[in-house]
Design a protein around this motif. Structure first.
Motif, PDB file in Angstrom:
ATOM      1  N   ARG A 117     -12.637  -3.543  -6.907  1.00  0.00           N
ATOM      2  CA  ARG A 117     -11.543  -3.888  -7.791  1.00  0.00           C
ATOM      3  C   ARG A 117     -11.917  -5.063  -8.680  1.00  0.00           C
ATOM      4  N   CYS A 153      -4.421   1.398   4.924  1.00  0.00           N
ATOM      5  CA  CYS A 153      -3.809   0.993   3.656  1.00  0.00           C
ATOM      6  C   CYS A 153      -4.259   1.910   2.532  1.00  0.00           C
ATOM      7  N   GLU A 154      -5.296   2.729   2.795  1.00  0.00           N
ATOM      8  CA  GLU A 154      -5.726   3.785   1.874  1.00  0.00           C
ATOM      9  C   GLU A 154      -6.379   3.265   0.599  1.00  0.00           C
ATOM     10  N   THR A 196      -8.470   5.729  -2.099  1.00  0.00           N
ATOM     11  CA  THR A 196      -8.010   5.770  -3.483  1.00  0.00           C
ATOM     12  C   THR A 196      -9.169   5.581  -4.457  1.00  0.00           C
ATOM     13  N   ILE A 210      -0.935  -5.064  -5.422  1.00  0.00           N
ATOM     14  CA  ILE A 210      -1.218  -3.772  -4.779  1.00  0.00           C
ATOM     15  C   ILE A 210      -2.108  -3.937  -3.550  1.00  0.00           C
ATOM     16  N   GLU A 211      -2.336  -5.169  -3.127  1.00  0.00           N
ATOM     17  CA  GLU A 211      -3.210  -5.361  -1.976  1.00  0.00           C
ATOM     18  C   GLU A 211      -2.432  -5.264  -0.668  1.00  0.00           C
ATOM     19  N   CYS A 212      -3.173  -5.032   0.388  1.00  0.00           N
ATOM     20  CA  CYS A 212      -2.572  -4.805   1.698  1.00  0.00           C
ATOM     21  C   CYS A 212      -2.122  -6.124   2.338  1.00  0.00           C
ATOM     22  N   CYS A 223       0.803  -1.225   0.000  1.00  0.00           N
ATOM     23  CA  CYS A 223       0.000   0.000   0.000  1.00  0.00           C
ATOM     24  C   CYS A 223       0.831   1.268   0.000  1.00  0.00           C
ATOM     25  N   MET A 224       1.852   1.275   0.836  1.00  0.00           N
ATOM     26  CA  MET A 224       2.420   2.547   1.258  1.00  0.00           C
ATOM     27  C   MET A 224       3.137   3.321   0.161  1.00  0.00           C
ATOM     28  N   GLY A 282      -8.441   2.260 -13.866  1.00  0.00           N
ATOM     29  CA  GLY A 282      -7.392   1.348 -13.432  1.00  0.00           C
ATOM     30  C   GLY A 282      -7.908   0.212 -12.591  1.00  0.00           C
ATOM     31  N   ARG A 329      -0.266   4.602  -2.171  1.00  0.00           N
ATOM     32  CA  ARG A 329      -1.447   5.307  -1.699  1.00  0.00           C
ATOM     33  C   ARG A 329      -1.138   6.177  -0.505  1.00  0.00           C
ATOM     34  N   PHE A 379      -9.869  -7.882 -11.267  1.00  0.00           N
ATOM     35  CA  PHE A 379      -8.596  -8.305 -11.841  1.00  0.00           C
ATOM     36  C   PHE A 379      -8.748  -9.660 -12.488  1.00  0.00           C
ATOM     37  N   CYS A 394      -4.289 -12.291   4.569  1.00  0.00           N
ATOM     38  CA  CYS A 394      -3.755 -11.411   3.532  1.00  0.00           C
ATOM     39  C   CYS A 394      -2.528 -12.049   2.892  1.00  0.00           C
ATOM     40  N   PRO A 400      -2.375 -10.180  -9.556  1.00  0.00           N
ATOM     41  CA  PRO A 400      -3.364  -9.182  -9.160  1.00  0.00           C
ATOM     42  C   PRO A 400      -3.190  -8.637  -7.745  1.00  0.00           C
ATOM     43  N   TYR A 401      -2.630  -9.413  -6.867  1.00  0.00           N
ATOM     44  CA  TYR A 401      -2.554  -8.969  -5.476  1.00  0.00           C
ATOM     45  C   TYR A 401      -1.359  -8.076  -5.190  1.00  0.00           C
ATOM     46  N   LYS A 421      -1.801   4.288  -9.750  1.00  0.00           N
ATOM     47  CA  LYS A 421      -2.321   3.786  -8.486  1.00  0.00           C
ATOM     48  C   LYS A 421      -2.871   2.372  -8.582  1.00  0.00           C
ATOM     49  N   GLU A 422      -3.344   1.998  -9.745  1.00  0.00           N
ATOM     50  CA  GLU A 422      -3.936   0.669  -9.876  1.00  0.00           C
ATOM     51  C   GLU A 422      -3.073  -0.290 -10.701  1.00  0.00           C
ATOM     52  N   ARG A 423      -2.306   0.276 -11.608  1.00  0.00           N
ATOM     53  CA  ARG A 423      -1.491  -0.584 -12.475  1.00  0.00           C
ATOM     54  C   ARG A 423      -0.048  -0.105 -12.481  1.00  0.00           C
TER      55      ARG A 423
END
Lengths: 669, 293, 183, 436
Positions: free
Chosen positions: D329, C76-77, C81, B192-194, B154-155, D209, B158, D331, B210, B189-190, B168-170
């Motif tokens: 989301r 985690c925002e 977003t 960008i996940e926390c 995340c950090m 996105g 975001r 994906f 997670c 896919p994960y 931000k997404e890709r």
């Protein structure tokens, strides 16, 4: 069984050079029907000189195929097998006409709606059926006569029924277009429900000033003949030539003489609860509809006037400086002729008597949206202040309930009333402006702010005014300890909630005006089960009614906001201008005719005709057809005991031969 | 080699403890690439979360103090830990843009800092200051055939408006880095996940869940190794793999490396200096199998 | 059965306070649930992020501040977003945590609260986080000695947690700042 | 041309979609001449791309083609397709409009519309008209029912223009209509009133996105789904997902993608998505009986006549699952498209592993709307929609006399409302002409 003489020639079939054109309609037809095989089989019929298929017959190359074949093969009759005739009959008739063929020798065999679409899973049978439909249509074409369109002279003036914003807009547009307009309003002044509104969303403009400007424009427009306090009593005739009887209700005031001084109103001793003020205010027995009303003339309401009740008062007559009071005045009937009619009959809110919910009608502090509009109006009963009807206090907790009787299919109305989400948000906003420490709660189902600028208005209002939207319906409203208690659920948190409110405003369903069904019967136009006028086709003919020459505008057709109403009313005006732009109207000649040698003059057809198109020729003792009125419905043909009537190009022979085709095909199986 | 550049460097608490290997490898690699990480003297903890509530000035003070101190030493501050980076960069931006807060903060820390420091993540230094093509030229042992999954967490990303690190997404920056190393980036896919963050202490089951999803997704997409920038994430997805295994019997371990460890390896550093012994899941068998060591 | 929520008795100032302290315009929320749909800790939250906003709007102060959810957010925002109205729930949660501390409302998820405190204390003492002492501190506060003991032990074995806190020169200064802020 | 003194009673309609067509026919039927300018090679606009229309599920082409055919054959309507407005001068009653007629590289006078050139053209590229769901040729017409039915060459796709070889179309054309040397040319038209009906576009795919739109092949937009559904579309109406042509068994529809998203995309409601998504889900269920359709929505906005009933039917009879909320989301994972949302009833997070996702993306004004507004001297709002003279009582007029608005260029509308709006504009033009 007795057959008319003509049918004895049944077997002597006329042979013509015929052409068949089968459309694939993309995959709509060809996906189910084997068009190639059908074209081949039909092509082998003796007098079929040309048989072919094409992906889209209505496209330019498709039409070209038809034109070329007509020209080169000298066709004498054409069958196009495609979609419903309501779609492209006109297209193909035009195409053959351009090659000099009489357009009525071209017929449509509907193999889409009546075949491929309904038999998608039975391809072989569908193919057989398509072939039979075409063969039957060929039978029809063989007997078709060359016909000419009937030319009817038309009256180039228009009647607009309803003087609300829809009727006003249509009337003005038409008058600006140079047509004479008769505008009918049942109330004593113009403006309809918009006159009751305070400010309008999404820009919160005051409703009245712009409306009055329009009303004044109408009042003085030379092309508009305004009849307020009037109703339509009777209509005869047909598109281009309607004959009207208008009933001008007695106002008991000579409007010509009245100088609008207002003394009569001031001195009238009778006050009664005003409908216009939604029960929140009073009016006099002689009064204007609203203070700035256009026309600015008073009317005596007989049921409340002491003179009419017991003859005890003539105060208005005494004070009138112009001697304009006419107690003896009676309703007047005037006859008019127009070429087209606009119905802009508007809406009502769901009647209080039938809404047995939410304490509406019992609890004084439960009111409807229109009543709150009157409160919010500067010239309304509370001079624009929001106060509780019960005790005049300023409500601190205010509950708005949306979807009252709308979206309630089993108990009330299934449809969405379209305007409530926005006017409720508007009202809540104005309430917060007036009572900054008050709390508005809005119970809703879905927030429907789908017009231009509406979503933004709503979000801004919620942000600035702190409206609390609770998603869910209210189950009960009851009075308790001087408060109105509202029990509901907030579906977002899943919690039951209770609000002890000072006032509750119901956004009740929009329903058609009273008397619409009667009017529909007079006009021979149709309304849906709720009483909204039905359009001829929702997309192709959205402002045309099911009856030619009768057009729709405004909320009488379905609920809509002011902007959409105005657009639609202008659209209606546009359609009428196109209709009236010529002196003559061409009508399809596919109507009834009478074999004068057979007709016995019994008159059954005259009685049965729904369009008053049949009448007796007393000199010759037979019944004749009024060609402009006849809609070709066939009722007289079925009713005639002597088989003296026939429909042009839809004769008994044709029908029987078509039937024969199907029956023999059935027997073959 | 060009001239030696210095960047002020804020290591952060974990890099002195749990993530020493991240710290050490980064320092060593930078020397090879021609710049030096100059450690900020007497640094203190960044506070570890960017204080979000509007009037929480207190939590803004540690990072503000760091920034103010750094400004006395130079113009660009770099960090490695994604959390520190997030906190410091956002605080810097706040001081830059919010005059009222700036005054308050300066009053508290009794310094005068205007927010005019550049705060860059080490990866950003690599991309913007050195350039991936240039780094690629200096790669001695390309990590050919190594299927590596870049985990952003995340950090770094975001909030997008404040971090502006990558899409931000890709995001693709991390993958570009891996490509420069000669590795084969694996998109999953994960990425960008926390990771569950500090819930690994309070509600460890969240972090386990997670971690399982992140690693599982990387493995499913063919990754042989997951690459991280953040000690917190690494704790959750590397050290917690024993928990994951306990809960999900079918789970197969996968090594998690810091990006600087890969960088060092590709630059030809001796693997024994790369701190692999601090990695919970031993990467050595894989690296041997691939012929990198 | 759940009690009926009497709207009039709700704390109307709560929304204003939460708005002010978070700087987020909570009235704008569409309740579109996009925040919850992407939240990594939502599955274990007692009140899900969108409902936190909803309940603030409805003035349910005690329930919101007493929830575990506000302590489970890891900032985690992801929510902020993607929110169509840019409501940053991470920010909101932080403000709510503060409010809960100010109000002395004890969190259901007290462990997290304690971890936060242990963390702050660790910085206060040494200027930097010293994980071992912080963990011990946390364990003492939470009286939870069992969970996490195993990984903790392993971390020690691997030499990752230094046994003595490193001291920095600036720690006096940090201590002072904390003192001043407490006032 | 009806002329009364200097006031020219002849109208121009810019944009040949359903709004422009409706306005043109009305004015033409009233006996005034109309010049209809369309930037594409044929008229019909967005409606030409649709499969069926709500709430009746009538086939779109079936309701549209009678109108396009009527327009093409109308004695009072002059069609200028593949043309754009270059410059506008003058005032009500006397506008001079300079129009760029784009080079079609086909001599339309000679062309018979036989279609041989399209059939033989060897160059294939994903078709913009089919929203990338199918391939298009370098020489093309928009549909088999195109009005006018004349092809154009797209030079950016044509081998001759790119590599100076091929010339297949030239060789096969029986009438020698191909003309590679053709240039844009300009014509001037004098008119007394102008209606702009330039229509809409959908928000570009690069912007979403978190929904993977543009990178995941099985995440498509509403118009692409229309093309898949269309009997005349690339799959002749079969629902097949783009990645592998399989019939999707689980389809997720997501409303408000880019609409009602004030901080990131468009704050307004696009007005048609609730209804067309319901329609999509129903059409999908008609074709894939064992398929499951999920719809994520924020508020269901079914305000038109018969719309509420249409939605209810979809829920009750077709078993479409409505989930209130946005998706966080999307994906791609293992060939499936994974969607993260929330189940409204339980409030819990859900993950749907779908075969295909259809995004109801926001409606935005057609590119170039602002430029046209400048040429005409009329206003647009911040999003580029034309601004009407007054929101409620003058919805089709502009701040310039003689210039009127029709259809979605003024703001998103469904077909019925767009047609009414256009007819309204036509009425104003007739009024203007009648006055002079």
């Amino acid at each position: 069984m007795f057959y008319p003489l003509r049918l004895t020639i049944y077997d002597s079939r006329i042979m013509k050079k015929l052409g068949v054109f089968i459309c694939h309609c993309g995959v709509n037809i060809a996906g189910t029907v084997d068009v190639k095989s059908v074209a081949g089989k039909v092509g082998s019929v003796g007098d079929v000189a040309h048989s072919t298929d094409y992906i889209y017959m209505c496209s330019e190359p498709g039409q070209q195929l038809i034109r070329e074949a007509v020209r080169e093969k000298g066709l004498e009759g054409v069958v196009v097998a495609c979609c419903s005739p309501s779609m492209h009959e006109n297209t193909f008739r035009k195409a053959v006409k351009s090659e000099g063929m009489n357009p009525y020798l071209c017929e449509i065999a509907n193999i889409r709606e009546q075949c491929s679409w309904v038999h998608q899973k039975e391809k072989e049978k569908a193919t057989e059926k398509a072939e039979e439909i075409i063969l039957a249509t060929l039978e029809k074409v063989r007997e078709n006569e060359k016909l000419e369109a009937i030319s009817v002279s038309i009256n180039r003036s228009v009647l607009v029924i309803g003087g609300g914003i829809a009727g006003m807009t249509a009337a003005l547009d038409l008058a600006e277009g140079g047509y004479e307009v008769i505008l009918l309003e049942k109330e004593q002044a113009l403006g309809g429900h918009m006159t009751q509104l305070s400010r309008t969303f999404p820009d919160l403009h005051p409703a009245l000033p712009d409306l009055l400007t329009k009303a004044l424009e109408i009042e003085k427009h030379p092309g508009i003949d305004l009849h307020c306090y009037s109703e339509m009593e009777d209509v005869k005739g047909y598109v281009g030539n309607f004959e009207l009887t208008i009933r001008k209700k007695a106002t008991h005031v000579d409007w010509e003489k009245c100088n609008e001084c207002g003394l009569c109103i001031r001195d009238c001793p009778v006050e009664y609860v005003s409908q216009f003020e939604r029960g929140l205010g009073v009016r006099k027995a002689i009064d204007l509809l609203y203070p700035q009303s256009v026309p600015h003339k008073p009317v005596i309401h007989r049921s409340h006037c002491r003179y009419f009740i017991d003859g005890s008062c003539r105060r208005c007559e005494e004070v009138c400086p112009e001697k304009a009071i006419r107690f003896e005045q009676e309703d007047e009937r005037i006859g008019k002729k127009v070429g087209a009619i606009v119905v802009a009959t508007g809406f009502e809110l769901y009647p209080r008597e039938r809404l047995g919910e939410y304490g509406y009608g019992e609890i004084p502090d439960v009111i409807d949206g229109l009543a709150l509009e009157r409160m919010l109006s500067v010239d309304g009963p509370t001079k624009g202040r929001i106060i509780r009807p019960s005790d005049g206090k300023v409500p601190k907790e205010m509950v708005f309930i949306q979807c009252v009787a709308s979206r309630d299919p089993d108990r009330y109305m299934p449809y969405c009333s379209r305007i409530c989400c926005m006017y409720t948000a508007k009202q809540a906003k104005i309430y917060k402006e007036q009572v900054p420490d008050g709390q508005p709660y809005i119970f809703y189902m879905d927030i429907r702010s789908d017009g231009k600028g509406y979503e933004e208005f709503l979000q801004k209002t919620i942000e600035e005014k702190g409206l609390l939207y609770l998603r869910g319906r209210v189950s009960r409203v009851f009075q308790d300890d001087g408060k109105v208690r509202v029990l509901g659920v907030d579906t977002l948190t899943g919690r039951m909630v209770e609000v002890a409110a000072d006032m509750v405003v119901l956004a009740t369903a929009v329903v058609p005006s009273d008397g619409v069904k009667d009017l529909a019967a007079k006009l021979r136009a149709t309304v849906d089960r709720h009483g909204f006028w039905t359009e001829a086709h929702i997309k192709l003919y959205p402002v045309e009614s099911s009856t030619k020459g009768i057009y729709l505008a405004g909320c009488g057709q379905s609920p809509k906001d002011i902007s959409d109403t105005v657009s639609q009313a202008s659209a209606t005006a546009s359609k009428i201008q196109a209709l009236l732009s010529t002196d003559k109207l061409l009508q399809d000649p596919l109507i009834a005719f009478v074999d004068e040698n057979i007709c016995s003059g019994c008159g059954i057809c005259v009685e049965i005709c729904p369009y008053e198109a049949r009448e007796m020729d007393s000199q010759r003792g037979i019944s004749v057809v009024h060609s402009a009125l006849c809609q070709g419905c066939g009722a007289c043909i079925a009713a005639c005991p002597n088989f003296a009537c026939e429909l042009r190009n839809n004769s008994s022979i044709q029908t029987l031969r078509m039937l024969d085709t199907f029956v023999t095909a059935g027997a073959r199986e | 080699m060009g001239s030696i550049m210095d960047y002020l460097y804020f290591p952060g608490c974990t890099l002195y403890t749990k993530a020493k290997n991240l710290d050490q490898t980064a320092r060593n690699c930078s020397l090879l690439l021609g710049f030096e990480l100059k450690e900020l003297p007497n640094w203190t903890c960044c506070g570890a979360t960017f204080p979000l509530a509007t009037d929480n000035i207190m939590a803004l003070l540690p990072p503000s103090r760091i920034l103010a101190r750094a400004r006395q030493e130079g113009t660009t501050l770099t960090t490695l830990c994604a959390i520190c980076f997030n906190v410091i960069k956002r605080t810097n931006r706040l001081i830059q843009n919010d005059g009222e807060k700036r005054e308050k903060i300066n009053n508290f820390i009794e310094m005068n800092y205007q927010g005019d420091l550049r705060v860059l993540h080490y990866l950003e230094i690599l991309k913007q200051e050195i350039g991936f093509p240039q780094i690629k030229e200096r790669v001695r042992k390309p990590l050919a055939g190594l299927k590596a999954a870049a985990y952003y967490g995340c950090m770094l990303l975001r909030p997008f408006d404040e971090m502006g690190f990558d899409d931000k997404e890709r995001p693709t920056l991390f993958e570009e880095f891996l490509e420069a190393m000669g590795a084969e980036p694996v998109d999953f896919p994960y990425k960008i996940e926390c990771c569950g963050s500090f819930q690994s202490v309070g509600s460890p089951e969240v972090a386990t869940e997670c971690g399982y999803k992140i690693l599982g997704s990387a493995i499913k997409n063919g990754a042989e190794v997951v690459v991280s920038t953040c000690p917190m994430c690494t704790f959750n997805i590397d050290h917690k793999q024993s928990d994951i295994k306990q809960k999900y019997l079918d789970f197969k371990s996968i090594p998690v490396l810091y990006f600087t460890q890969l960088l060092g390896m590709a630059m030809g550093l001796d693997y024994q200096t790369l701190g692999f012994e601090q990695n919970f899941v031993d990467p050595l068998p894989l690296l041997k199998e691939k012929g990198f060591i | 059965m759940e009690a009926i929520t009497e709207m009039n008795k709700m704390d109307a100032t709560f929304l204003e306070e939460a708005k002010k302290r978070s700087g987020e315009d909570l009235s704008l929320c569409y309740q579109c649930l996009k925040c919850t749909a992407g939240c990594p800790t939502a599955p274990i939250m007692d009140i899900r992020p969108n409902n936190i906003i909803r309940m603030i709007q409805m003035g349910m102060k005690q329930e919101v501040l007493g929830s575990s959810a506000i302590w489970l957010c890891v900032s985690c925002e992801t929510c902020g977003t993607r929110c169509p109205n840019k409501i940053d729930i991470g920010v909101l949660m932080d403000a709510l945590r503060e409010m809960a501390i100010d109000e002395g409302i004890h969190a259901k998820e007290k462990n997290i609260h304690l971890l936060h405190e242990a963390f702050i204390d660790s910085i206060r003492r040494g200027g930097r986080v010293h994980e071992a002492t912080m963990l011990i501190d946390y364990k003492l506060r939470s009286k939870d000695f069992l969970t996490d003991l195993v990984p903790g032990m392993m971390l020690f074995m691997k030499g990752k947690i230094p046994l003595l806190p490193s001291l920095v020169k600036g720690r006096g200064e940090i201590k002072r700042i904390f003192e001043r802020c407490k006032k | 041309m009806k002329e009364n003194g200097k006031f020219i009673k002849r109208a121009m309609v810019i944009g040949g979609g359903i709004a422009g067509i409706s306005a043109s026919i009305d004015i033409g039927n009233a006996g005034y001449d109309v010049v209809l300018v369309e930037k594409l090679p044929s008229i019909g606009g967005r409606m030409l791309q649709l499969s069926e229309t709500f709430p009746t599920l009538d086939c779109a082409q079936c309701t549209l083609t009678p109108k396009t055919v009527e327009t093409g054959q109308h004695p009072h309507i002059k069609l200028l397709t593949y043309s754009e407005v270059d410059r506008v001068e003058g005032k009500a009653g006397n506008f001079t409009v300079k129009i760029r007629r784009k080079a079609a590289y086909v001599d339309w006078e000679k062309c018979t519309g036989c279609g041989l050139c399209q059939e033989k053209c060897p160059s294939k590229k994903p078709s913009e008209f089919d929203r990338g769901m199918g391939m298009g040729k370098a020489i093309y017409t928009l549909s088999p029912q195109a009005v006018p039915n004349k092809p154009v060459i797209n030079p950016s796709n044509c081998r001759y223009f790119l590599e100076k070889k091929c010339r297949v179309c030239e060789k096969v054309c029986p009438v020698g209509a191909i003309d590679y040397e053709q240039q844009d040319r300009f014509v001037e038209e004098r008119v007394g009133a102008i209606i702009t009906a330039v229509g809409i576009d959908l928000i570009p795919k690069e912007t979403f996105g978190e929904y993977g739109y543009g990178t995941i092949p099985d995440v498509i937009d509403g118009l692409a789904f229309e093309r898949l559904n269309s009997a005349s579309g690339p799959t002749t109406g079969a629902i097949r997902r783009p990645s592998d042509g399989k019939v999707p068994k689980e389809v997720v529809f997501i409303q408000c993608t880019g609409s009602r998203d004030p901080e990131r995309y468009m704050p307004y409601c696009s007005r048609v998505c609730c209804m067309y998504t319901a329609k999509h889900a129903r059409l999908y269920k008609h074709k894939v009986h064992d398929g499951q359709a999920y719809i994520f929505y924020m508020d269901i906005r079914s305000t038109g006549k018969g719309y509420e009933e249409f939605i209810q039917q979809g829920m009750e009879e077709e078993g479409i699952l409505y989930l209130r909320g946005r998706v966080s989301r999307i994906f791609r994972d293992d060939g499936r498209v994974v969607v993260w949302g929330v189940d409204t009833l339980t409030g819990k997070k859900v993950e749907i592993s779908a075969d295909m996702v259809v995004l109801a993306t926001a409606i935005i004004p057609q590119g170039g709307t602002k430029g046209l507004a400048q040429k005409l001297g009329i206003n647009t709002d911040e999003y580029g929609f034309f601004t009407e003279a007054e929101r409620k009582l003058r919805p089709v007029e502009t701040n310039v006399e003689g210039i009127y608005l029709a259809g979605c260029a003024q703001g998103p509308k469904d077909i019925a409302d767009a047609v009414a709006h256009a007819n309204g504009a036509a009425s104003k033009v007739q009024g203007l002409f009648a006055k002079h």
